[in-house]
Design an enzyme around this catalytic site. Structure first.
Site, PDB file in Angstrom:
ATOM      1  N   HIS A 203       0.836  -1.199   0.000  1.00 19.60           N
ATOM      2  CA  HIS A 203       0.000   0.000   0.000  1.00 19.60           C
ATOM      3  C   HIS A 203       0.874   1.254   0.000  1.00 19.60           C
ATOM      4  CE1 HIS A 203      -3.379  -2.643   0.912  1.00 19.60           C
ATOM      5  NE2 HIS A 203      -4.192  -1.618   0.788  1.00 19.60           N
ATOM      6  N   HIS A 245       1.493  -3.693   9.393  1.00 26.49           N
ATOM      7  CA  HIS A 245       2.920  -3.551   9.062  1.00 26.49           C
ATOM      8  C   HIS A 245       3.738  -2.995  10.209  1.00 26.49           C
ATOM      9  CE1 HIS A 245       2.950  -4.447   4.777  1.00 26.49           C
ATOM     10  NE2 HIS A 245       1.776  -3.881   4.701  1.00 26.49           N
TER      11      HIS A 245
HETATM   12  C1  LIG Z   1      -5.380  -7.972 -11.906  1.00 29.46           C
HETATM   13  C2  LIG Z   1      -4.598  -8.293 -10.687  1.00 29.46           C
HETATM   14  C3  LIG Z   1      -3.389  -9.116 -10.845  1.00 29.46           C
HETATM   15  C4  LIG Z   1      -4.981  -7.786  -9.503  1.00 29.46           C
HETATM   16  C5  LIG Z   1      -4.334  -8.064  -8.204  1.00 29.46           C
HETATM   17  C6  LIG Z   1      -4.616  -6.968  -7.237  1.00 29.46           C
HETATM   18  C7  LIG Z   1      -4.261  -7.382  -5.841  1.00 29.46           C
HETATM   19  C8  LIG Z   1      -4.911  -8.560  -5.237  1.00 29.46           C
HETATM   20  C9  LIG Z   1      -3.356  -6.668  -5.190  1.00 29.46           C
HETATM   21  C10 LIG Z   1      -2.911  -6.964  -3.795  1.00 29.46           C
HETATM   22  C11 LIG Z   1      -2.983  -5.698  -3.019  1.00 29.46           C
HETATM   23  C12 LIG Z   1      -2.542  -5.968  -1.609  1.00 29.46           C
HETATM   24  C13 LIG Z   1      -3.462  -6.654  -0.706  1.00 29.46           C
HETATM   25  C14 LIG Z   1      -1.327  -5.570  -1.214  1.00 29.46           C
HETATM   26  C15 LIG Z   1      -0.788  -5.780   0.157  1.00 29.46           C
HETATM   27  O1  LIG Z   1      -0.505  -4.529   0.700  1.00 29.46           O
HETATM   28  P1  LIG Z   1       0.322  -4.419   2.025  1.00 29.46           P
HETATM   29  O2  LIG Z   1       0.404  -2.933   2.290  1.00 29.46           O
HETATM   30  O3  LIG Z   1      -0.413  -5.119   3.087  1.00 29.46           O
HETATM   31  O4  LIG Z   1       1.665  -5.007   1.740  1.00 29.46           O
END
Ligand SMILES: CC(C)=CCC/C(C)=C/CC/C(C)=C/COP(=O)(O)O
Length: 282
Positions: A203, A245
């Protein structure tokens, strides 16, 4: 509203709520007796084991280049080297210890029972505002609706930047494999398997990269530019408040997102490149 009761009880007990039955030891203090399970694993009665655990590395190392274990067995030289941490190692361990402590203290929305648990739903909205899916879907929708060549160019590059971010963060998480804080509840919306890992915050990278992208190409009005910066900062900060985090995950995430935007500028898909790509499709 924050509940002082919850805060004071957490402070009194020296622990953070939300761990449920899944308690994990973050540190084992060198000045305190190790937990009983550890003593049992050392295979002797608690008093003997405590004495053994409190032995200094220097005493254990003895005078020669190899070390005698309890059974008189010689340890290889490399094992002795590990007992002699360098200044860099000590500095790194200290930074990690401060990071763990601070992240635990700041995880005030990590669950409903935490001191700021009542604002958790708001923090989760902020979380969704920095999630990959709304950003990808929004950029794709705007690209579909855009009828100017300049708009299409910018939006296509934004999409490319968002995919690049997912790949780079995924690779970094898979390499570093740092666990999320013990007080985090894994109730996040739509995650990949690597999102079980903590470093860096996806994020934070996305917020930093998208903020730079918006400021450079899409948002010109001064009040809105301030809002974009506030949003990016708040997304990063909310990761720690939610207990998702450690502080260093977010700090590095901002740094990485900032540099990712430079990469996007270098890889910028110009109208000429886009025309040739479209031409190859036909
Ligand atoms: C079309 C496609 C591949 C979409 C994937 C989008 C997706 C599931 C992104 C993940 C975002 C996410 C939960 C990131 C984790 O963020 P942190 O700040 O917890 O590391």
């Amino acid at each position: 509203m924050p509940s002082p009761k919850a805060r004071s009880s957490a402070a009194r007990s020296g622990s953070v709520p939300c761990t449920g039955g899944n308690v994990r030891y973050e540190f084992i203090s060198l000045n305190r007796a190790p937990p009983p399970q550890l003593l049992q694993r050392q295979g002797s009665d608690p008093t003997t084991a405590r004495l053994r655990a409190s032995e200094s590395p220097n005493r254990r190392r003895g005078s020669g280049s190899s070390t005698s274990s309890a059974g008189g067995q010689q340890l290889p030289e490399e094992d002795c080297m590990k007992l002699n941490p360098s200044i860099v190692g000590i500095a790194f361990s200290s930074l990690l210890a401060i990071d763990l402590w601070l992240s635990k203290r700041l995880g005030v929305c990590a669950c409903e029972d935490a001191s700021w648990g009542s604002v958790r739903p708001l923090m989760k909205l902020v979380e969704i505002s920095g999630h990959g899916i709304p950003w990808l879907a929004g950029a794709a929708y705007c690209l579909y609706k855009s009828d100017s060549a300049a708009g299409q160019e910018v939006l296509l590059n934004l999409l490319m930047a968002l995919f690049l971010d997912l790949v780079l963060v995924g690779v970094m998480k898979a390499v570093v494999r740092r666990r999320r804080p013990a007080h985090n509840r894994m109730d996040m919306f739509a995650t990949f398997s690597v999102d079980g890992y903590s470093f860096p915050s996806g994020h934070a990278t996305r917020a930093a990269m998208c903020a730079r992208f918006l400021l450079a190409h899409l948002v010109l009005a001064a009040p809105l530019r301030v809002l974009v910066l506030l949003w990016a900062t708040f997304v990063g900060f909310s990761r720690v408040l939610l207990g998702r985090h450690h502080v260093t995950d977010v700090a590095f995430g901002f740094f990485m997102g900032y540099w990712q935007y430079n990469l996007v500028e270098m890889l910028w898909l110009s109208p000429v490149v886009l025309q040739s790509m479209i031409g190859q499709l036909h």
